[in-house]
Design an enzyme around this catalytic site. Structure first.
Site, PDB file in Angstrom:
ATOM      1  N   GLU A 102     -68.418  33.431  17.034  1.00 49.90           N
ATOM      2  CA  GLU A 102     -68.684  33.098  15.632  1.00 49.90           C
ATOM      3  C   GLU A 102     -69.897  32.174  15.474  1.00 49.90           C
ATOM      4  OE1 GLU A 102     -67.474  34.693  13.372  1.00 49.90           O
ATOM      5  OE2 GLU A 102     -65.333  35.099  13.621  1.00 49.90           O
TER       6      GLU A 102
ATOM      7  N   HIS B   1     -57.721  29.471  12.914  1.00 52.73           N
ATOM      8  CA  HIS B   1     -56.814  30.560  12.566  1.00 52.73           C
ATOM      9  C   HIS B   1     -55.420  29.975  12.338  1.00 52.73           C
ATOM     10  CE1 HIS B   1     -59.395  33.736  14.958  1.00 52.73           C
ATOM     11  NE2 HIS B   1     -60.067  33.155  13.977  1.00 52.73           N
TER      12      HIS B   1
END
Length: 216
Positions: free
Chosen positions: A76, A97
């Site tokens: 990312e 997450h």
């Protein structure tokens, strides 16, 4: 930036990566943290966990994506780099997450202003950007744009991301958003909760400007 300053940033990143795991914001090798470092950033490596990460594994990445070393940066990195390019005052980025952020983001809807502490992120809700493939430029640009007037946003069918002025305070923002999402999910068990009115939000933000709410 001096070598000693960079070493201090690496130590802090490892410490905050482990803290995010202790707070149950990230498990296994999910999520990633970064901090601005000179003309680029230091970011957690791909595949790292709280048990395996070390200062030597942290990767320096230019905001154009250039990196070198034995460990590849998080997949990312584009999302982090897009945020640093867009916001000069951003010193740290945290992506998680965490369970309740994922639960709300899986509905591709913003976290509404059901509680005054939603306002610590800069507005009367926390936006949710549409789903895009992880590690893609599309996800990077939509997440960066969503943070124009917010310190955090949800990522549709994915998780959340926050920006701030230090790694510690930005992990704190991620923790706060997880708490708010959990409380929203609990509140919805009794039906859709009421929202603060525009007048109530105006009063909250006027008061918070005199305090420390939302100043990550």
């Amino acid at each position: 930036m001096s070598a000693s300053d960079e070493r201090a940033l690496r130590r802090d990143l490892v410490a905050q990566y482990r803290r995010s795991s202790e707070l149950k914001l990230n498990e296994l090798a999910s999520g990633n943290l970064s901090c601005r470092c000179g003309a680029g950033m230091l970011i957690s490596p791909t595949g790292a966990s709280a048990e395996t990460i070390s200062e030597e594994m942290v990767v320096y990445v230019g905001l154009d994506g250039e990196w070198s070393g034995a460990h590849a940066p998080s997949s990312e990195w584009q999302m982090h780099a897009a945020i640093y390019r867009r916001y000069d005052d951003c010193r740290a980025v945290v992506h998680t997450h965490s369970d309740y952020c994922v639960a709300v983001a899986s509905h591709n809807r913003p976290l509404p202003g059901f509680h005054y502490l939603v306002g610590v992120f800069g507005g009367d809700d926390v936006p949710c950007v549409p789903y895009a493939t992880y590690g893609s430029e599309a996800l990077a640009e939509s997440a960066a744009a969503a943070l124009a007037e917010r310190s955090a946003c949800l990522l549709g069918n994915h998780g959340m991301i926050a920006r701030g002025r230090s790694l510690r305070s930005t992990v704190g923002l991620a923790h706060r958003l997880e708490i708010m999402c959990r409380q929203y999910v609990l509140a919805r068990q009794l039906g859709e909760p009421s929202r603060l009115t525009p007048a109530q939000w105006e009063e909250f933000h006027a008061k918070s400007r005199q305090a420390s709410y939302g100043k990550a």
